[in-house]
Structure formats: C-alpha cells, structure tokens
Design an enzyme around this catalytic site. Structure first.
Site, short mmCIF file in Angstrom:
data_model
loop_
_atom_site.label_atom_id
_atom_site.label_comp_id
_atom_site.label_asym_id
_atom_site.label_seq_id
_atom_site.Cartn_x
_atom_site.Cartn_y
_atom_site.Cartn_z
CB CYS A 120 -0.95 0.00 1.18
SG CYS A 120 -2.01 -1.45 1.16
CG HIS A 244 -3.12 3.03 2.18
ND1 HIS A 244 -3.61 2.62 0.98
CD2 HIS A 244 -3.19 1.95 3.01
CE1 HIS A 244 -3.99 1.34 1.07
NE2 HIS A 244 -3.75 0.92 2.29
CG ASN A 274 -6.66 -1.35 1.55
OD1 ASN A 274 -5.98 -1.00 0.58
ND2 ASN A 274 -6.13 -1.70 2.71
N1 ACO Z 1 -18.07 -8.49 10.60
C1 ACO Z 1 -18.41 -8.70 11.88
N2 ACO Z 1 -17.47 -9.00 12.83
C2 ACO Z 1 -16.18 -9.04 12.43
C3 ACO Z 1 -15.79 -8.86 11.10
C4 ACO Z 1 -16.81 -8.56 10.16
N3 ACO Z 1 -16.53 -8.32 8.85
N4 ACO Z 1 -14.45 -8.97 11.02
C5 ACO Z 1 -14.02 -9.25 12.25
N5 ACO Z 1 -15.05 -9.30 13.12
C6 ACO Z 1 -15.06 -9.56 14.55
C7 ACO Z 1 -13.78 -10.21 15.02
O1 ACO Z 1 -13.84 -11.60 14.83
C8 ACO Z 1 -13.79 -9.81 16.48
O2 ACO Z 1 -14.63 -10.68 17.17
P1 ACO Z 1 -14.19 -11.22 18.61
O3 ACO Z 1 -14.06 -9.99 19.48
O4 ACO Z 1 -15.34 -12.10 18.99
O5 ACO Z 1 -12.90 -11.93 18.41
C9 ACO Z 1 -14.45 -8.44 16.50
O6 ACO Z 1 -15.11 -8.32 15.24
C10 ACO Z 1 -13.49 -7.29 16.64
O7 ACO Z 1 -12.44 -7.47 15.72
P2 ACO Z 1 -11.22 -6.52 15.72
O8 ACO Z 1 -10.21 -7.05 14.77
O9 ACO Z 1 -10.81 -6.21 17.11
O10 ACO Z 1 -11.90 -5.20 15.11
P3 ACO Z 1 -11.24 -3.82 14.85
O11 ACO Z 1 -12.03 -2.77 15.48
O12 ACO Z 1 -9.75 -3.84 15.11
O13 ACO Z 1 -11.44 -3.65 13.27
C11 ACO Z 1 -10.23 -3.95 11.21
C12 ACO Z 1 -10.91 -4.63 12.40
C13 ACO Z 1 -11.26 -3.18 10.44
C14 ACO Z 1 -9.58 -5.03 10.36
C15 ACO Z 1 -9.15 -2.98 11.75
O14 ACO Z 1 -8.36 -3.62 12.71
C16 ACO Z 1 -8.27 -2.45 10.67
O15 ACO Z 1 -8.70 -1.72 9.80
N6 ACO Z 1 -6.97 -2.77 10.71
C17 ACO Z 1 -6.03 -2.28 9.75
C18 ACO Z 1 -6.14 -3.05 8.49
C19 ACO Z 1 -5.35 -2.44 7.40
O16 ACO Z 1 -5.19 -1.24 7.35
N7 ACO Z 1 -4.85 -3.27 6.53
C20 ACO Z 1 -4.23 -2.82 5.36
C21 ACO Z 1 -2.80 -2.66 5.51
S1 ACO Z 1 -2.27 -2.08 4.02
C22 ACO Z 1 -1.78 -3.31 2.93
O17 ACO Z 1 -0.63 -3.39 2.66
C23 ACO Z 1 -2.76 -4.23 2.30
#
Ligand code: ACO
Length: 330
Positions: A120, A244, A274
């Site tokens: 990214c 990004h 993304n």
């Molecule tokens: N729908 C419903 N529940 C979900 C989903 C979904 N789509 N996905 C995960 N959950 C659940 C999880 O299982 C978890 O449940 P649990 O508490 O029972 O274990 C709960 O939701 C909370 O999950 P978290 O991972 O703590 O949620 P968070 O608030 O951190 O959001 C997210 C998750 C959106 C992935 C966030 O962490 C994020 O955006 N991280 C950065 C990702 C990113 O930027 N990646 C790209 C990097 S760039 C590249 O090079 C590709």
C-alpha cells in the site's frame, strides 16, 4: 501541459504531475451483498472501516491500461512521448514478466518499464523512483500507475478481510520541469513486522488487523511529519492530504494527530475500499476531478502497508483542476 516543462535531455531540477486518471471495475459490491453471504453487518463494516461499497473485478493490466490512457489524455500527450512506465502493484497478473510489460505494449509507450512492490506504500515508492529517473536524465515523461486487484488475494469467506479489500487503478503523468515538484520525501520499512500481513503464493491473505491498525496511525503521522519538516512546511500549509485508503478510522486519527482538518483530506475508502497500491492515486485523481487543487498547492501523500513499508511525499501541484460544473480550484 504545465508551464516550465523542460524539453532538453539535460538533468532537469524537478518533475510535476501534468495528468491523472483512474479506472474501477464495473462490478460494485455493497455491504448489503456481503451481509447476505457472510457473518457480518453493514453496521459493523461502516463503524469499523467506513467502507460502504467497493469495486471488484478485472485484471491489474486491464485496469492499469484504462487509468494510464486517461492520464495521458488529461496530460495531452501521445503514448510515444512517455519514456518510462512505473507500475506499482502487489498483485501482478503473472509472476514473470512484470505486468508493466503488457501495459507498456498495450498503451504504445516508449522507453522502459518496471513494476514496484511496496504494497500500500507502493505508489509513493514508485513516485520517488520516477522522480529519480527524471532527475538522473533517464526519463523526461513518466507514466506512473498504481493498480491492484486485492480481491484476488482475499478469501471470499473470511469476513475479517473480504469486507475491506477491493480492485482499481490510478495513474499520473510526471513530466520534467523547471518548477520544483517533489519538495520532500520520507521512506521507511520495518521488516521485523513483515509477518503482520502476508499472502503466500497461491493462497489467501492473512492479517493481524488490530496490530496493523495500531502501527498504521503512528507510522502515517511520523512519516508525514518527517516529510513536512524536510519540506519546511507545517500541516497548515497542506492544501490536500492524500493518505492510503485502508480504513476511515485510520485516516481520521492520522489527520487529527497531524492537525489537518478533514475538509483538506482526500477520502474514497467509503466508495472504493482498500485498493492497496491504487488507493493514493485513486484518491488524488478523485480530488483533482472534483476541482479541489490549484496551481501552487502543497499536497501530502502518505502510504503504509505490508512490510511494514511506509512513505510520504510532499509535492507542489502544477496544473489547475476544474470540477464537473466548470468551477476551478476548491
Ligand atoms: N463483521 C463482523 N465481525 C467481524 C468482522 C466482520 N466483517 N471482522 C471481524 N469481526 C469480529 C472479530 O472476529 C472480532 O470478534 P471477537 O471480538 O469475537 O474476536 C471483532 O469483530 C473485533 O475485531 P477486531 O479485529 O478487534 O476489530 P477492529 O475494530 O480492530 O477492526 C479492522 C478490524 C477493520 C480489520 C481494523 O483492525 C483495521 O482496519 N486494521 C487495519 C487493516 C489495514 O489497514 N490493513 C491494510 C494494511 S495495508 C496493505 O498493505 C494491504
């Protein structure tokens, strides 16, 4: 074409963006469609990521060709006037050859072509490489494309990634210029965190989302601050911040910590998800198409991603933009 674009083969001092374009697959996947087949809800996706819909489909080369052609049209250049293609992608059509080879041929470009993979952060790395080629006198007009089909790496049954990633391409033309274009750069990588976001050959992506999130905000703010300091600018001097587009919460947190109000931030993640290497040029092209940029504006681009790699560039915008209603600037 921007005033001051050089014509000789001497090493010019700078390079400016003179054209931009974007391409998205026709198929739109809404949160409601994901809700129907995954254990997720529109409310969860919007609250946690800010994403409402995303485009899915195509190939990196087909999207890159469309975006590249539009950027050439906008710069009013013939393809043969381009003497270097740099394609940022982490989802190449093939392992070998570089996808830029097919794009170069399809567009009828001149000179060389190569791919850059910094996930990214790829578009920022590609921009720095393109600027370096211009400064070295190796190229005069560079077509720079960020294109990714991240949906191909995403397990459609994994709700933690399938709702976030999508496909698209954004492109810019960078031309040698007497005008100073790129003012400052900050690039970095923390390879000790390379296992936070991985995808094996032939497999699907896995990501430690929470840890990536935590690092993303800090990295974006630190590298953007470094680039601003090198440019001798403050956040108040930035007309447009183009981060990004991974997650609206990351964008809002980074903008707030930097001190850039959201009115001066480019956001497309809600409509596009993304798209990795494509996200910064897509957001930049969206802002330019909306007439949000004027000649002389300072623009801050910041990317972070798998690696974990990061990069920020401060550049000076060199062409006026006009929105669909014919209104100039923001
Ligand atoms: N729908 C419903 N529940 C979900 C989903 C979904 N789509 N996905 C995960 N959950 C659940 C999880 O299982 C978890 O449940 P649990 O508490 O029972 O274990 C709960 O939701 C909370 O999950 P978290 O991972 O703590 O949620 P968070 O608030 O951190 O959001 C997210 C998750 C959106 C992935 C966030 O962490 C994020 O955006 N991280 C950065 C990702 C990113 O930027 N990646 C790209 C990097 S760039 C590249 O090079 C590709």
């Amino acid at each position: 074409m921007a005033a001051g674009v050089g014509r000789g083969r001497v090493s010019p001092p700078g390079a400016v963006i003179t054209g931009w374009g974007s391409a998205l697959p026709d198929t739109i996947v809404t949160n409601a469609q994901l809700e129907a087949r995954l254990d997720t809800t529109d409310e969860w996706i919007v609250t946690r990521s800010g994403i409402r819909e995303r485009h899915v489909g195509g190939t990196v080369s087909s999207l890159a060709i469309d975006a590249g052609r539009r950027a050439l049209e906008r710069a009013a250049l013939d393809p043969a006037q381009i003497d270097l293609l740099v394609l940022a992608t982490c989802t190449p059509d093939l392992a070998v050859p570089a996808t830029s080879a097919a794009v170069h041929y399809a567009l009828g470009l001149s000179g060389g072509a190569f791919d850059v993979n910094a996930a990214c952060a790829g578009f920022v790395y590609a921009l720095v490489a393109a600027q370096g080629a211009v400064s070295a006198g190796a190229a005069h007009r560079v077509l720079l494309i960020g294109a990714d089909c991240v949906s191909l790496l995403t397990d459609p049954d994994d709700r933690s990634t399938a709702v976030l990633f999508a496909d698209g391409a954004g492109a810019v033309v960078l031309e040698a210029s007497d005008v100073e274009g790129l003012l400052a750069v900050d690039l970095g990588i923390d390879g000790s965190a390379h296992d936070l976001l991985t995808c094996p050959h032939g497999g699907y992506m896995s990501m430690e989302g929470k840890e990536v999130f935590r690092r993303a905000v800090r990295i974006t703010v630190d590298c953007a601050t470094n680039a601003l300091e090198r440019a001798k600018l403050t956040p108040d001097d930035i007309a447009l911040f183009v981060p990004h587009q991974a997650n609206l919460r990351i964008i809002e947190a980074a903008a707030s910590r930097l001190g850039v109000p959201m009115e001066r931030v480019a956001v497309v993640v809600d409509r596009m998800g993304n798209t990795s290497s494509a996200s910064i040029p897509l957001a930049l092209a969206d802002a330019a198409d909306a007439g949000r940029l004027r000649v002389g504006d300072n623009v801050l681009l910041s990317g972070f991603g798998a690696g974990m790699a990061w990069g920020s560039v401060v550049l000076r915008w060199a062409v006026d933009t006009v929105d669909a209603t014919g209104r100039s600037g923001s």
